[in-house]
Design an enzyme around this catalytic site. Structure first.
Site, PDB file in Angstrom:
ATOM      1  N   GLU A 166      -6.601   7.092  -1.454  1.00  9.90           N
ATOM      2  CA  GLU A 166      -6.289   6.413  -2.714  1.00  9.90           C
ATOM      3  C   GLU A 166      -6.502   7.272  -3.962  1.00  9.90           C
ATOM      4  O   GLU A 166      -7.399   6.995  -4.776  1.00  9.90           O
ATOM      5  CB  GLU A 166      -7.138   5.142  -2.838  1.00  9.90           C
ATOM      6  CG  GLU A 166      -6.958   4.178  -1.683  1.00  9.90           C
ATOM      7  CD  GLU A 166      -7.753   2.890  -1.863  1.00  9.90           C
ATOM      8  OE1 GLU A 166      -8.615   2.817  -2.748  1.00  9.90           O
ATOM      9  OE2 GLU A 166      -7.493   1.940  -1.112  1.00  9.90           O
ATOM     10  N   GLU A 357      -6.045   0.420   5.547  1.00  9.32           N
ATOM     11  CA  GLU A 357      -7.085  -0.517   5.104  1.00  9.32           C
ATOM     12  C   GLU A 357      -6.430  -1.839   4.786  1.00  9.32           C
ATOM     13  O   GLU A 357      -5.362  -1.884   4.175  1.00  9.32           O
ATOM     14  CB  GLU A 357      -7.800  -0.041   3.821  1.00  9.32           C
ATOM     15  CG  GLU A 357      -8.802   1.052   4.012  1.00  9.32           C
ATOM     16  CD  GLU A 357      -9.479   1.462   2.693  1.00  9.32           C
ATOM     17  OE1 GLU A 357      -9.657   0.606   1.800  1.00  9.32           O
ATOM     18  OE2 GLU A 357      -9.812   2.647   2.575  1.00  9.32           O
TER      19      GLU A 357
HETATM   20  C1  FCB Z   1     -10.460   0.469  -1.174  1.00  8.08           C
HETATM   21  C2  FCB Z   1     -11.370   1.621  -0.823  1.00  8.08           C
HETATM   22  C3  FCB Z   1     -12.478   1.260   0.116  1.00  8.08           C
HETATM   23  C4  FCB Z   1     -13.059  -0.095  -0.209  1.00  8.08           C
HETATM   24  C5  FCB Z   1     -11.967  -1.121  -0.301  1.00  8.08           C
HETATM   25  C6  FCB Z   1     -12.455  -2.525  -0.562  1.00  8.08           C
HETATM   26  O1  FCB Z   1      -9.867   0.695  -2.407  1.00  8.08           O
HETATM   27  O2  FCB Z   1     -10.631   2.659  -0.253  1.00  8.08           O
HETATM   28  O3  FCB Z   1     -13.439   2.268   0.079  1.00  8.08           O
HETATM   29  O4  FCB Z   1     -13.779  -0.015  -1.369  1.00  8.08           O
HETATM   30  O5  FCB Z   1     -11.086  -0.766  -1.323  1.00  8.08           O
END
Ligand code: FCB
Length: 467
Positions: A166, A357
Site C-alpha cells: 500500500e 488483505e
Molecule cells: C491495511 C494495512 C494493514 C492493516 C489493515 C487494517 O491498510 O495494510 O497493515 O492495518 O489495513
C-alpha cells in the site's frame, strides 16, 4: 443452501505484518523503525501503546505456524522487517535477522504453507528517515539493495514476493495527513515519497528477478473505489478526483508507465506541484516502475462515497447506517470489491490478482465460556468471498485470498483497540484465542468455498449479492 466453490488451486491465506505482530524490538540485533520512533511520541498512538512486544510472534512463531496449519492455510502473507536485516538501513547486514526469517520460511514449508512475503510494510529503518526517508531518492536505492539481500538468502524457497504494501498509505497517511509514521504534513513531500516508493518497487522487482528468477513478483495496492453521492456533475468529478489520487496515481505508473494527467492537474490546482513537469521524475524511472509484473496484490476494505460540498470542496460522505459500519467506521460494502476487481482487470489487466488483505475490525469479547462469537466478521468475510466468486465468474484472474488478519495486532495509530483478527491475543498472557470466524474460515478452506445455509444479513435488498 449456498454453495460457492472456488477454482481448483485457489490459494487460501491469511496476512499479517512484521511491525504489527513480531515484537522482539530489542532482540536479534534489530534496529529502530520509524514506527518505533513514532509510537514513542506522546499522543501518536490512540491507546498510548507501542509494538515493542506486540503479539510476540518473534518468539511464538512456531505456535503461530501450528495455528495456520490448523486452519488449513495454503499460504501465509507476512512482511520482512527491513530494520532486522539492515539495522542502519544499508551497509552492515544483520545475520540474526536473516536467520529469523529463514527459520520462519522453513517452518512454514514444513507445515505445507507457502511463504508469501512483502518486503516493505511501512517499517523504514529510522536511520534512513534521519537522512530524509522516502523523500530521498537514495532510499529507493537502499531498498533495492535490501531486496537483493533478502532474495539471495530466501529466494530458493519463496514462490511469490511482494515489494511494497500500500504505497498510498505510506505516502499520504505518513507524509501528507500525518496519521502514520513519520507523521509529516507536507503534500509535496508525499508526492515525492510516492514516486520513490514506486521507483524502489521497480528496482527491487528487478533485483528479486536477478536473485530468484523463478519467483513471481508483484506489489500490493490498497484499492478504494470511489462512487459519486449523486449523479450530479460535481459529485461525479469528486469521485474522479478521489480515484485519481488514491488508485490511479499508483496503478497508472505501474501498468501504463505514466502518471494520470487529470490527477497531476488536480495536484497543481491544489498547489502541491508547481507545473506539469514532475520535479522528482528522471529519465528511465517510469520504465523501471512499469516493468511487467506477475501479479497484483489488491487490498480491499471499503469504498468512498464522494460529494462536492457548497464551497465546491470534495468530501467523502457517510451514506450507510451505523450498523453497516465496522469498528473503524468503514462501510461494509462487498459490492465494492467486485467492482474493484472488475475495474482493475478491465483497465490494467494484471496477469493475476490476489486479494492480499480483506477483513473487518469489531470489538470482540470473550464470553464466560471462553468463546469469542464474532458473527459480524463472519458475515463480512462471507459476503466479500461471494463478491470475489462473482468476479471470478465474470472473468477476473483471481488466484487467491488472504484474510486480514491471522490475529489481533498493533493496528498502527489505533494501537490494540482495533481488532481484525481471526484469533484474539490475550493482552496479559499473549495466548491466542480462536474466534468463531477462525473455525468458519477453516471450513471455507476445507470446502474450497462458502458452503452454508445462512443468507447475508448486513445488507439491504438493493445491495444484496446475486446468489
Ligand atoms: C491495511 C494495512 C494493514 C492493516 C489493515 C487494517 O491498510 O495494510 O497493515 O492495518 O489495513
Amino acid at each position: 443452501m449456498t454453495r460457492r466453490l472456488f477454482p481448483d488451486g485457489f490459494t487460501w491465506g491469511a496476512a499479517t505484518s512484521a511491525q504489527q505482530i513480531e515484537g522482539g524490538r530489542f532482540e536479534g540485533g534489530r534496529g529502530e523503525s520509524i514506527w518505533d520512533r513514532f509510537a514513542s511520541i506522546a499522543g501518536k498512538i490512540e491507546d498510548g501503546s507501542n509494538s515493542d512486544i506486540a503479539c510476540d510472534h518473534y518468539h511464538r512463531w512456531p505456535e503461530d505456524v501450528a495455528i495456520m496449519r490448523g486452519l488449513g492455510l495454503d499460504a501465509y502473507r507476512f512482511s520482512i522487517a527491513w530494520p532486522r536485516i539492515l539495522p542502519g538501513g544499508r551497509g552492515q547486514v544483520n545475520d540474526a535477522g536473516l536467520d529469523f526469517y529463514d527459520s520462519l520460511v522453513d517452518g512454514l514449508l514444513e507445515a505445507g504453507i507457502q511463504p508469501f512475503p512483502t518486503l516493505y510494510h511501512w517499517d523504514l529503518p529510522q536511520a534512513l528517515q534521519d537522512e530524509g526517508g522516502w523523500g530521498e531518492r537514495d532510499t529507493a536505492k537502499a531498498f533495492a539493495e535490501y531486496a537483493a539481500i533478502v532474495a539471495r538468502r530466501l529466494g530458493d524457497r519463496i514462490g511469490h514476493w511482494a515489494t511494497h504494501n500500500e504505497p498510498w498509505c505510506a505516502a499520504t497517511l505518513g507524509h501528507e495527513e500525518g496519521h502514520h509514521a513519520p507523521g509529516h504534513l507536507d503534500p509535496s513531500e508525499a508526492l515525492r515519497v510516492a514516486h520513490h516508493l514506486l521507483l524502489s518497487h521497480g528496482w527491487a522487482a528487478e533485483a528479486i528477478r536477478r536473485e530468484a528468477p523463478a519467483a513471481e513478483v508483484g506489489i500490493v495496492h490498497i484499492h478504494c473505489p470511489a462512487y459519486p453521492a449523486t449523479d450530479s456533475r460535481h459529485d461525479r468529478d469528486a469521485a474522479r478526483w478521489f480515484d485519481g489520487l488514491f488508485n490511479r496515481w499508483y496503478l497508472d505508473p505501474i501498468f501504463r508507465g505514466a502518471y494520470p494527467a487529470d490527477a497531476i492537474a488536480d495536484r497543481i490546482a491544489a498547489g502541491h506541484l508547481e507545473g506539469p513537469e514532475l520535479p522528482f521524475l528522471r529519465e528511465g524511472d517510469l520504465d523501471a516502475i512499469s516493468a511487467p509484473l506477475d501479479f497484483l496484490g489488491l487490498n480491499y476494505y471499503s469504498r468512498s462515497v464522494m460529494k462536492a460540498d457548497e464551497d465546491g470542496k470534495r468530501v467523502a460522505v457517510k451514506v450507510a447506517p451505523d450498523d453497516e459500519l465496522t469498528q473503524m467506521g468503514w462501510e461494509v460494502f462487498p459490492q465494492g470489491l467486485h467492482d474493484s476487481l472488475l475495474r482493475v482487470h478491465r483497465d490494467y489487466a494484471p496477469r493475476k490478482i490476489y486479494v492480499t488483505e480483506n477483513g473487518a475490525a469489531y470489538d470482540d469479547r470473550v464470553d464466560n465460556e471462553g468463546r469469542i462469537a464474532d458473527p459480524k466478521r463472519i458475515a463480512y468475510l462471507r459476503e466479500h468471498l461471494l463478491a470475489i466468486q462473482r468476479a471470478i465468474s465474470d472473468g477476473v484472474p483471481l488466484a487467491g485470498y488472504f484474510a486480514w488478519s491471522l490475529m489481533d495486532n498493533f493496528e498502527w495509530g489505533f494501537g490494540y483497540k482495533m481488532r481484525f483478527g481471526l484469533h484474539a491475543v490475550d493482552s496479559e498472557t499473549l495466548q491466542r484465542i480462536p474466534k468463531d470466524s477462525a473455525s468458519w474460515y477453516r471450513d471455507v478452506i476445507a470446502n474450497n468455498g462458502v458452503v452454508d445455509e445462512s443468507t447475508p444479513t448486513i445488507h439491504g435488498e438493493s445491495r444484496a449479492i446475486d446468489l
